[in-house]
Each structure stands twice: as C-alpha cells, then as structure tokens.
Design an enzyme around this catalytic site. Sequence first.
Site, mmCIF file in Angstrom:
data_model
loop_
_atom_site.group_PDB
_atom_site.id
_atom_site.type_symbol
_atom_site.label_atom_id
_atom_site.label_comp_id
_atom_site.label_asym_id
_atom_site.label_seq_id
_atom_site.Cartn_x
_atom_site.Cartn_y
_atom_site.Cartn_z
ATOM 1 C CB ALA A 32 -0.935 -0.005 1.204
ATOM 2 C CB THR A 47 0.237 6.494 0.729
ATOM 3 O OG1 THR A 47 1.651 6.405 0.604
ATOM 4 C CG2 THR A 47 -0.258 5.301 1.527
ATOM 5 C CG ASP A 98 -3.677 0.599 -6.523
ATOM 6 O OD1 ASP A 98 -2.997 0.048 -7.414
ATOM 7 O OD2 ASP A 98 -3.171 1.088 -5.486
ATOM 8 C CG HIS A 101 -3.857 -9.245 -1.344
ATOM 9 N ND1 HIS A 101 -3.175 -8.399 -0.511
ATOM 10 C CD2 HIS A 101 -3.552 -10.500 -0.933
ATOM 11 C CE1 HIS A 101 -2.477 -9.116 0.371
ATOM 12 N NE2 HIS A 101 -2.696 -10.394 0.122
ATOM 13 C CB CYS A 112 -21.163 -13.941 -9.902
ATOM 14 S SG CYS A 112 -22.551 -14.936 -9.285
ATOM 15 C CB ILE A 124 7.808 5.155 -1.901
ATOM 16 C CG1 ILE A 124 8.029 4.253 -0.682
ATOM 17 C CG2 ILE A 124 7.746 4.339 -3.170
ATOM 18 C CD1 ILE A 124 6.844 3.412 -0.298
HETATM 19 ZN ZN ZN Z 1 -23.617 -15.335 -11.302
#
Ligand code: ZN
Length: 252
Positions: free
Chosen positions: A26, A30, A108, A125, A133, A242
Amino acid sequence: MPSSDSVDLVRAWIASARRVVVLTGAGISTESGIPDFRGPQGVWTTNPAAEAQSTLQTYLADAMVRRAAWRSRMAHPTWTARPNRGHLALVELERRDKLHALITQNIDELHQMAGNSRERIVEVHGTVRRVMCWRCGQRSPMQEALERVRAGEEDPACRTCGGILKSDTISFGQALVPEVIDRAMKAAGEADLLLAVGSTLQVYPVAGVVPLAKDAGARVVIMNDQPTAMDSFADALMCGPIGELLPAVCAE
Ligand SMILES: [Zn+2]
C-alpha cells in the site's frame, strides 16, 4: 532520509542485476491518495469496523453489510487516483529490461495504469476494478456494477444467475488463489535482486517471498517508511518517501 550512499549502492545493484523482482504494498500508492491499511493513518488503524466489513463470511451473510460495502465502493479513492512517481519508476525498470516480475498486494491497478505490462504483474490480492459472482464465478467490470448502484440498486446481483457480487479482491477469511501465489513464489526464487516497496511484510504467504529470494541468493532491498517484519533479511534498508527514493534507485 537514507544517505546518498545507500541510494548509489542500490542503484548500482540494480544496474548489475538481471532479474529484479519487485513486491509492492500500500505504501507505494499513498502518494496517489489511496490510504494504506496498517500504517499510522491507515484504514484499519483509524477505523477497526472497516476490517470487520471486509470479512467474507459477514459480506456473504448480511445484506446490510453488502449495502454499506457498495456505498463505500462508490466513494473509493481508487476511481480518481493516478499513478505516481513510484509507479513510473517501475515502468522505467521494465523499460530497462530488468523487471522479472512485479508482485503487488495492491488492488488498485495503478501499476497497469502507469504502463507496466500485465504479464509481469502478479496481483496476489486481486483487483477492485472487477467484480466476481459468488455463485457462477462470472467476472465483470466494477464500473458496470457501480452504475447500477448509482441508478438505485442497493445490492446489485449477478445478471446471469442472481448470485451475490463482490469486488474481485481477497477479503479476510477468503482463500488466496494458489496459482497466483505459486507464480509469485516461483518468480521470487528466480530473482537476483528483490526489492520490497511500501509493505510492512506482515501478511503471509506473500511476505514469504523475502526469505525465499534471500535463500535463493538474491540481494534484498526493503524500502518502507517504517520498520518491517523482514528487516533482518535486508542487504539495504531505505526509509523515506517512496516517490523520491524509487525513481532515484531505478534511474539509469
Ligand atoms: Zn452469477
């Protein structure tokens, strides 16, 4: 701020490296206006309820939680964020043909927006720019779902099967995708330099790429504005902004 010595040293290591593997967290986003999770001003530090709302079982079981989640997705800072100097430095690294893999904990897609190629990026992630779905597994763009929320649907369901939609990210209580983690681990084992940027390196198994790369003989550079769980593995620790440090070490 690190001494210019450490910037020069790491820049020289990158110059002689052939397979740089970068792990981002993260902290690299930032500067683009996306808050981190565990830092001093982080989402979970300042609002512990946000962590509870990100739990898979709660999300699937409770329509109230989903409605709240859709409202907060509408206001997600990612929709207006732009890549910053740190992201662009990693595009330069790829242009120099140094970048073996870019493993990111971020959801992101700012690395893709900055210009890194999709095949180099390993999103451990997932991404908030898609929905999935939970019944039929179909994926579709987040913006389509958000349009439906704007039009008045509080908890839009899958148009194919009526199942629950969730951002295509790894929530708490949700298993990681084994193939994706395997890809990250394999790349780390092939690195001759591992650069961990903007992550506190506390989340497993992803943080495990650091000792894995070290064991395989890679140099390890950790760049973060606070201590990390893996500092003992580092050949160089860089603490500072950074957006300044990363361009400095990635420049030719
Ligand atoms: Zn579905």
